[in-house]
Scaffold this active site. Structure first.
Site, PDB file in Angstrom:
ATOM      1  N   GLY A   1      39.362  40.366  46.188  1.00 49.59           N
ATOM      2  CA  GLY A   1      38.604  39.765  45.101  1.00 49.59           C
ATOM      3  C   GLY A   1      38.279  38.301  45.371  1.00 49.59           C
ATOM      4  O   GLY A   1      37.179  37.830  45.068  1.00 49.59           O
ATOM      5  N   THR A   2      39.225  37.588  45.943  1.00 45.73           N
ATOM      6  CA  THR A   2      39.006  36.167  46.217  1.00 45.73           C
ATOM      7  C   THR A   2      37.857  35.977  47.202  1.00 45.73           C
ATOM      8  O   THR A   2      37.012  35.092  47.017  1.00 45.73           O
ATOM      9  CB  THR A   2      40.295  35.527  46.781  1.00 45.73           C
ATOM     10  OG1 THR A   2      41.319  35.637  45.796  1.00 45.73           O
ATOM     11  CG2 THR A   2      40.080  34.064  47.125  1.00 45.73           C
TER      12      THR A   2
ATOM     13  N   ASN B   1      42.893  37.836  33.078  1.00 42.97           N
ATOM     14  CA  ASN B   1      44.027  38.531  33.682  1.00 42.97           C
ATOM     15  C   ASN B   1      45.316  38.354  32.889  1.00 42.97           C
ATOM     16  O   ASN B   1      46.185  39.211  32.927  1.00 42.97           O
ATOM     17  CB  ASN B   1      44.229  38.068  35.135  1.00 42.97           C
ATOM     18  CG  ASN B   1      44.258  36.565  35.260  1.00 42.97           C
ATOM     19  OD1 ASN B   1      43.389  35.874  34.729  1.00 42.97           O
ATOM     20  ND2 ASN B   1      45.250  36.038  35.938  1.00 42.97           N
TER      21      ASN B   1
ATOM     22  N   GLY C   1      40.423  46.070  45.031  1.00 40.87           N
ATOM     23  CA  GLY C   1      40.899  47.451  45.110  1.00 40.87           C
ATOM     24  C   GLY C   1      42.285  47.664  44.527  1.00 40.87           C
ATOM     25  O   GLY C   1      42.528  48.634  43.813  1.00 40.87           O
ATOM     26  N   HIS C   2      43.187  46.719  44.793  1.00 39.42           N
ATOM     27  CA  HIS C   2      44.576  46.988  44.424  1.00 39.42           C
ATOM     28  C   HIS C   2      44.836  46.891  42.936  1.00 39.42           C
ATOM     29  O   HIS C   2      45.943  47.162  42.475  1.00 39.42           O
ATOM     30  CB  HIS C   2      45.536  46.077  45.215  1.00 39.42           C
ATOM     31  CG  HIS C   2      45.539  44.658  44.783  1.00 39.42           C
ATOM     32  ND1 HIS C   2      46.483  44.146  43.929  1.00 39.42           N
ATOM     33  CD2 HIS C   2      44.707  43.634  45.081  1.00 39.42           C
ATOM     34  CE1 HIS C   2      46.234  42.857  43.733  1.00 39.42           C
ATOM     35  NE2 HIS C   2      45.170  42.521  44.412  1.00 39.42           N
TER      36      HIS C   2
ATOM     37  N   THR D   1      34.374  44.091  61.580  1.00 38.68           N
ATOM     38  CA  THR D   1      34.563  45.542  61.584  1.00 38.68           C
ATOM     39  C   THR D   1      35.151  46.006  60.255  1.00 38.68           C
ATOM     40  O   THR D   1      36.067  45.388  59.715  1.00 38.68           O
ATOM     41  CB  THR D   1      35.482  45.943  62.747  1.00 38.68           C
ATOM     42  OG1 THR D   1      34.877  45.505  63.956  1.00 38.68           O
ATOM     43  CG2 THR D   1      35.709  47.436  62.795  1.00 38.68           C
TER      44      THR D   1
ATOM     45  N   CYS E   1      57.718  27.808  35.696  1.00 40.82           N
ATOM     46  CA  CYS E   1      58.720  28.108  36.705  1.00 40.82           C
ATOM     47  C   CYS E   1      58.370  29.311  37.549  1.00 40.82           C
ATOM     48  O   CYS E   1      58.733  29.380  38.716  1.00 40.82           O
ATOM     49  CB  CYS E   1      60.060  28.361  36.046  1.00 40.82           C
ATOM     50  SG  CYS E   1      60.936  26.848  35.792  1.00 40.82           S
TER      51      CYS E   1
END
Lengths: 296, 402
Positions: B72-73, B151, B200-201, B237, B325
């Site tokens: 995504g980045t 998110n 995708g993940h 590729t 934290c």
């Protein structure tokens, strides 16, 4: 997930001395709610002897903040105030078998709570002189404020300078962009602009130490770590000292050990602390240190 | 019981059917899709199929609008940098204060490079002010980048409407939709969205594969130049196995779309309602009326999130927090701060994000465990006294240095 030691986990899951201490006569409230860590330390001190009879804490904070608070109360109980004040933040971290670099400030907070509580008991006003910035160098836990102040105080103008003065950037080097940004900002304040590639300042020779004394000191440090290495069936020998570079030979089980890089980093750290200067330790047989990575 | 994984906005498990679809492409189908021989040919066909599966999930008009990337980045960076390169006369970007770091860190860098970035503010429920947005749109705007769903809180932004407005101003519109894709029905062909990022993940495909949707006709400048892969728009590729996996995951996400929006939403609602009922001084952050079906972000006042997560983890429950934290930073989540959530609550936010694999039994278990964890930590908190917060908590405890 942080890599907390078992001791940290144990003190977090079963904190000692948690909760209000009803008859406390010294209370220290420190921390920063914006950072998310704050601590109230409550002491019950026997006035005649200055002995801490009991210590309790309440903490708003993460696992290591709670563990550091718990450890602190255990460490100071039974001590006199003067004895207790000798407890450093490193002592708290050591008591917990270490803290991740991002979490060292939790032990600093513990130490400050102690100062504040003692001041409160003695009727003094305690003021904090420490300001914390964003963590820049994860290898040596150096924050932005310290780097900024050091650049300003010493008119530094290269990343190498910053490393020499603060250790920041002396490990894995991934924070060099961050250090350059701070340099650019502080140098702009004094009307200069940061130029990459500026040579480091002439390094001042460590005061009062001849080459011979320096080598003896290095050997003394190696002597200090030797028993530990021998326990694991290895050894280390000093090969040469060339300015800031110290060449060593890892022998026995240490040679080629998977942990060699880590071991060397630990020794390098000790040497820097003892010599009070920035040095690089280089194994002569294999390029072990270059394999060292910085996992915070 | 196996661990309870309620952190699906961080990442998801790869569906076994996805793994199965991928496996042949590690072994017998190892060819390079660019090769002329039969080793490569079948792989090329598999990528074509995956592209169409993703096209269908996104409701894109053409399969050539799908560009496979590494994450995504990468999609986000490609989109913004392309928009700036393709329209050098436009020097401004509009985004929001609550974007993912994939956008915010890039924007901070672009500011240093001389671009002007406008950050749209949000209100207490994480909503944008569209009037502010309209005023900022101008001939100077190169690109608008606004996430589809946040998110942390799951809150939706009106991206379809915002894309129309951008289009009318002659600006490009990009949306980081990594949290929305697979959970929200999409029909990109009927929108003015020029570019959209997928990861995708987040939808049960493996890590290391993403998509940039690029509407046909949108001017484009590649980030990676080299070979002719992805029609020259993303050289390198192809990650064939993961592309095949993402195709399968996209197909399955489309099939599960109704389930995600009914059953998963029901479980989420049950979890949230029960926790709020049992835990005093807790509240939902973001906009519960308009958000992802799987996400619940709850603030537990007067305690710190990392401590909550460590205790949850002891019970085998995985969630995440907006505390400083957990990320090693000095401030709690920028999303919570943007919504004006006070520090004493922002540090104690916990995000539960479910998936179609979450079960009723898991939800019941979390409902049983959370209240005692919160009570246990509050006993340690200097803001808490007995069964409730200290009277005037901010005055009861005001530590030195802030």
């Amino acid at each position: 997930m942080w890599d907390y030691s078992d001791k940290v986990k144990e003190h977090f899951f079963q904190p000692r001395n948690a909760g209000v201490l009803a008859d406390a006569n010294g209370v220290g409230d420190v921390g920063s709610i914006s950072c998310g860590d704050a601590l109230r330390l409550m002491l019950k001190v026997e006035p005649d002897t200055d002995i801490i009879l009991d210590a309790h804490f309440q903490t708003f904070g993460c696992g290591s903040a709670i563990a550091s608070s718990s450890a602190l109360t255990e460490m100071i109980k039974g001590k006199t105030l003067d004895e207790a004040l000798k407890v450093s933040n490193q002592d708290i971290a050591d008591y917990l078998d270490g803290l991740p670099p991002e979490k060292m400030h939790c032990s600093v907070m513990g130490r400050e709570a102690l100062q504040a509580a003692v001041a409160n008991y003695r009727g003094e006003v305690w003021s904090d002189d420490h300001e914390e910035g964003a963590l820049i160098c994860k290898c040596f836990a150096i924050d932005a404020v310290l780097i900024e102040d050091t650049i300003r105080a010493n008119e530094l103008c290269s990343v190498e300078d910053v490393t020499n003065y603060t250790k920041a950037g002396g490990g894995c080097s991934s924070c060099h962009e961050g250090i350059e940004e701070i340099l650019a900002k502080v140098m702009a304040e004094r009307g200069e602009s940061f130029k990459p590639g500026t040579p480091a300042k002439e390094e001042a020779k460590p005061v009062g130490m001849t080459n011979l004394q320096r080598i003896r000191k290095i050997e003394a440090v190696l002597e200090m770590v030797r028993p530990q290495l021998k326990r694991d069936g290895g050894d280390i020998e000093l090969v040469d000292v060339d300015g800031k570079t110290i060449y060593v030979n890892m022998t026995g089980a240490c040679a080629g050990c998977q942990m060699e890089a880590l071991t060397l980093q630990g020794i390098q750290q000790k040497l820097m602390e003892e010599l009070k200067e920035f040095i690089k330790i280089v194994p002569t047989k294999a390029g072990a240190l270059s394999r060292a990575t910085c996992h915070p | 019981m196996e661990g309870i994984y309620f952190d699906n906005n961080a990442t998801t498990r790869v569906d076994p059917a996805v793994v199965e679809a991928m496996l042949p492409y590690f072994t017998e189908q190892f060819g390079n899709p660019s090769s002329m021989h039969s080793f490569g040919n079948k792989v090329g066909l598999a990528i074509k199929k995956a592209r169409m599966q993703v096209q269908e999930l996104l409701g894109a008009e053409h399969d050539s609008e799908i560009i496979f990337t590494s994450c995504g980045t990468e999609s986000d960076s490609t989109a913004l940098l392309s928009a700036l390169k393709a329209q050098p006369e436009r020097k401004e970007i509009i985004t929001t204060t609550v974007e993912h770091p994939a956008i915010l860190t890039l924007c901070a860098y672009l500011e240093k490079e001389g671009y002007k970035v406008h950050y749209l503010k949000v209100d207490g429920k994480g909503r944008l002010d569209l009037d502010e947005y309209k005023k900022l749109l101008s001939e100077q705007t190169a690109v608008v980048s606004v996430m589809w769903a946040n998110n942390e809180t799951g809150t939706f932004f009106p991206v379809v409407e915002m894309a129309e407005l951008a289009n009318a101003a002659g600006a490009m519109f990009h949306t980081d939709a990594v949290q929305a894709v697979g959970k929200v029905p999409l029909n990109l062909k009927d929108t003015k969205i020029d570019m959209l990022s997928v990861s995708g993940h987040k939808l049960h495909a493996p890590k290391g594969i993403g998509v940039l949707y690029l509407k046909r006709g949108t001017r484009f400048r590649p980030l990676l130049r080299g070979g002719h892969q992805e029609r020259g728009r993303r050289a390198g590729t192809e990650n064939t196995t993961s592309i095949v996996g993402l195709g399968k995951a996209a197909e399955m996400a489309l099939e599960a779309m109704t389930f995600e929006n009914t059953e998963v939403a029901r479980l989420r609602d049950k979890l949230e309602a029960a926790i709020l009922a049992k835990v005093p001084r807790s509240f939902v952050t973001g906009n519960p009326d308009n958000r992802l079906p799987n996400t619940s972000n709850i603030a537990f006042e007067f305690i710190e999130g990392e401590a909550i997560l460590l205790l949850l983890n002891k019970f085998g429950i995985a969630a995440s927090s907006g505390s400083a934290c957990t990320s090693g930073s000095l401030e709690p989540s920028h999303v919570m701060r943007a919504m004006g959530i006070p520090y004493t609550a922002a540090h104690g936010t916990v995000r539960f994000s479910l998936s179609r694999y979450s079960t009723e039994a898991e939800v019941d278990r979390v409902i049983a465990v959370v209240p005692e964890i919160i009570a246990q930590l509050r006993k340690l908190s200097p803001y808490w006294e007995g069964d409730g917060p200290a009277a005037e908590p901010e005055k009861a405890f005001a530590p030195t240095y802030a």
